[in-house]
Design a protein around this motif. Structure first.
Motif, PDB file in Angstrom:
ATOM      1  N   GLY A 118      -1.613   2.321  -8.517  1.00 41.20           N
ATOM      2  CA  GLY A 118      -2.810   1.526  -8.304  1.00 41.20           C
ATOM      3  C   GLY A 118      -2.495   0.328  -7.425  1.00 41.20           C
ATOM      4  N   LYS A 119      -3.505  -0.468  -7.120  1.00 39.74           N
ATOM      5  CA  LYS A 119      -3.362  -1.610  -6.229  1.00 39.74           C
ATOM      6  C   LYS A 119      -2.349  -2.630  -6.755  1.00 39.74           C
ATOM      7  CE  LYS A 119      -6.207  -1.244  -2.645  1.00 39.74           C
ATOM      8  NZ  LYS A 119      -5.765  -1.463  -1.234  1.00 39.74           N
ATOM      9  N   ASP A 136       0.835  -1.210   0.000  1.00 36.88           N
ATOM     10  CA  ASP A 136       0.000   0.000   0.000  1.00 36.88           C
ATOM     11  C   ASP A 136       0.864   1.252   0.000  1.00 36.88           C
ATOM     12  OD1 ASP A 136      -2.284  -1.491  -0.058  1.00 36.88           O
ATOM     13  OD2 ASP A 136      -2.754  -1.267   2.082  1.00 36.88           O
ATOM     14  N   GLY A 167      -8.931  -4.503  -6.130  1.00 40.23           N
ATOM     15  CA  GLY A 167      -8.337  -3.798  -7.257  1.00 40.23           C
ATOM     16  C   GLY A 167      -8.288  -4.596  -8.540  1.00 40.23           C
ATOM     17  N   SER A 190       2.216   1.607  -3.530  1.00 36.44           N
ATOM     18  CA  SER A 190       1.112   2.039  -4.381  1.00 36.44           C
ATOM     19  C   SER A 190       0.843   3.528  -4.217  1.00 36.44           C
ATOM     20  CB  SER A 190      -0.146   1.232  -4.052  1.00 36.44           C
ATOM     21  OG  SER A 190      -1.243   1.682  -4.805  1.00 36.44           O
TER      22      SER A 190
END
Length: 613
Positions: free
Chosen positions: A137-138, A128, A255, A131
């Motif tokens: 993004g995920k 995370d 995601g 990201s």
């Protein structure tokens, strides 16, 4: 003595599996506390957003120092590395670290810190964070992709963009000696390349990151943009690193987007390399110019018997070794070529010309530094491009080119479409090397030489391309490439193959110790194009075509030579590359590369045989 672990052989069943789960506090403890600070993450995110030539970043002191030192020690003590070498890299690599979670306790107890590192890198907390700061993004926590590399003296990785499969973020965690600074002159730096247009990197890098212990470099894998390489290691030291990728979320993960992986795979580097539209940015282009019709008529009227007029013999003798003008020798070599489709001739130039050429090249290499940057390369030389396919200096007998989007469009679509003229180019030579080589290239376009070529190969040249090439230490190479699948042109009697010649003029090759081992690269290698097809094996991002040099699929290998000619009839199934020349090489690889479309000189006889049968 304990045996080092081969991570590639740990897929079998195990008597005692271990499933270690770490709490959030434990995961965070594997890292330096600063990376969990929101202000620090915002600073890194801002740096990434402003970075050039594409989105990338670096964090120093990423991990808990004690943990990473223990990781390094475990790697050195317990893990076996395999040397891997292809046209694009030379490196020592472990197996995939994804296998760690399947090890039994006996194995895992010898790699506890490495296991913690891997768990931390692919933890939800760290994913995370990556990201967030990259804006990528995920990222998947299910699909892991990580290995350990050690780059020793001579190891390198050439330009590529990492775009393959579902990769979203690339990272490299560096583990050189923690108590000694890794210095720039050691080599091994990560270098980032800007693009002229998407999928076409510029010849020279823009950013260079010298690695240090406990530093991570990362970038979003961006199709056609994230071009990078690893500079050759120059020092007798180990540049240890953990290399890996974060992937797009897989089905069932937060995601996940249906069809996203397929769309990503459609933009893979290999597919872009095969894109015909992008080939307008390739220089030099494999364009062979037609031999005039009246000249072809002359060749088609020649018999099989070798015969030169006094004027032709005198002209040929100015360049070629007299032994290769003797009819009995030409007949013997022609028989070899007919049988093997390949023949090598040592001492191809006569002693006087070869001596002048050797003296002038040696003088140039000793007294003049080879250009390191493309801006230092001046007419009549040019720089081959783009660098994810090739890089070398060359003279093609044409005007200079501007390596920009506008300059390339002008050359391809608007400007004069000139034919090569080595005689005129030679008049602009700035030194004896250029002057002599232009004379030799002009000779290769002569009627007398083409007749000699016909007598030797029993093939009539119908078009030609002549290139003088210089492969500089620490810079130059040609990755494995094939010819077009259709070489014989419509409405012709051409064979669907090229007659290729490599005239090798590398002065340092007179000492066999300089090149014969292959450690300094510079060798030319041919192999079958379906050498390593394996539908069950996922493509490596850095290998577009690969083969084990000891494999039966390797058809021909030629080290750098002095005053040598290799003639080969090459069909579309054969790949060829020139291996990257090491910075430790004693000099440049010098050669003249020739290609001819050809038709058989036996055609009329074959037609007569068919008519009477």
């Amino acid at each position: 003595m304990t045996q080092k672990r081969d991570l590639e052989n740990k897929d079998g069943p195990s008597a005692k599996k271990v499933n270690l789960e770490f709490k959030k506090e434990e995961i965070e403890g594997f890292f330096n506390d600063k990376i969990w600070d929101n202000k620090f993450q915002e600073e890194i995110k801002e740096q990434v957003e402003k970075s050039q030539p594409y989105r990338w970043g670096t964090i120093t002191e990423l991990m808990n120092d004690e943990l990473l030192r223990n990781v390094r020690q475990e790697v050195l003590n317990e893990i076996a590395f395999k040397k891997k070498e292809t046209d694009i890299y030379k490196v020592h690599q472990s197996g995939d670290l994804a296998n760690l979670s399947g090890l039994d306790w006996d194995d895992l107890s010898r790699l506890p810190s490495l296991y913690k590192l891997r768990a931390g890198i692919y933890s939800e907390e760290f994913r995370d964070m990556i990201s967030r700061i990259t804006g990528s993004g995920k990222l998947s926590g299910v699909k892991t992709d990580m290995s350990i590399n050690t780059y020793t003296k001579g190891c390198h990785l050439l330009t590529h963009d990492d775009v393959i499969g579902s990769r979203r973020v690339s990272f490299i965690l560096y583990l050189p000696d923690p108590d000694k600074k890794w210095k720039p002159h050691y080599g091994g730096a990560l270098r980032l390349f800007p693009a002229i247009v998407p999928n076409v990197p510029k010849t020279d890098y823009e950013v260079k990151l010298v690695p240090q212990f406990n530093q991570i470099a990362f970038f979003t894998v961006q199709p056609g943009l994230s071009f990078h390489d690893v500079e050759e290691v120059r020092a007798d030291k180990h540049r240890l690193s953990i290399q890996g990728w974060f992937h797009i979320p897989q089905e069932g993960e937060p995601g996940y987007i249906p069809g996203e992986q397929e769309a990503t795979e459609a933009r893979s580097t290999l597919q872009q390399l095969q894109n015909k539209e992008l080939q307008e940015y390739d220089f030099p282009k494999p364009i062979r110019n037609d031999i005039p019709a009246d000249e072809l008529k002359l060749y088609r009227g020649l018999g099989q018997e070798c015969a030169f007029s006094p004027e032709e013999y005198s002209y040929l003798r100015k360049y070629l070794n007299a032994q290769y003008l003797e009819p009995k020798n030409l007949q013997r070599l022609a028989d070899v070529f007919m049988e093997e489709s390949l023949v090598e001739l040592g001492g191809i130039l006569n002693d006087e010309l070869a001596g002048k050429l050797m003296d002038s090249i040696r003088d140039l290499e000793i007294n003049t530094k080879a250009p390191a940057h493309s801006s230092e390369i001046h007419f009549p030389w040019k720089c081959a491009m783009p660098p994810h396919k090739q890089r070398f200096m060359y003279i093609d007998g044409k005007e200079s080119l501007e390596a920009s989007e506008e300059g390339i469009k002008f050359i391809n679509r608007t400007g004069p479409q000139e034919l090569p003229n080595f005689q005129l180019t030679g008049k602009a030579a700035t030194n004896t090397v250029e002057e002599l080589f232009c004379q030799i290239c002009s000779f290769f376009k002569s009627i007398a030489f083409r007749k000699w070529l016909l007598f030797l190969t029993r093939l009539i040249p119908t078009s030609d391309q002549i290139l003088l090439r210089r492969f500089r230490p620490g810079s130059d190479f040609i990755l494995a490439t094939s010819t077009d699948s259709k070489l014989a042109r419509d409405n012709t009697d051409e064979i669907n193959a090229l007659l290729e010649a490599t005239f090798n003029f590398t002065p340092t090759a007179t000492n066999s110790k300089n090149w014969e081992s292959g450690e300094f690269g510079g060798y030319e290698l041919c192999m079958s194009s379906n050498a390593s097809d394996d539908e069950d094996e996922e493509d490596d991002p850095a290998i577009y075509r690969e083969s084990d040099p000891n494999d039966d699929s390797v058809l021909y290998t030629s080290q750098c030579k002095w005053n040598s000619l290799c003639l080969m009839l090459r069909d579309p199934s054969i790949l060829k590359f020139v291996k990257y020349v090491s910075v430790n090489a004693k000099g440049s690889r010098w050669d003249i590369s020739c290609q001819w479309n050809v038709e058989s000189s036996d055609k009329d006889d074959e037609d007569e045989d068919a008519a009477t049968s």
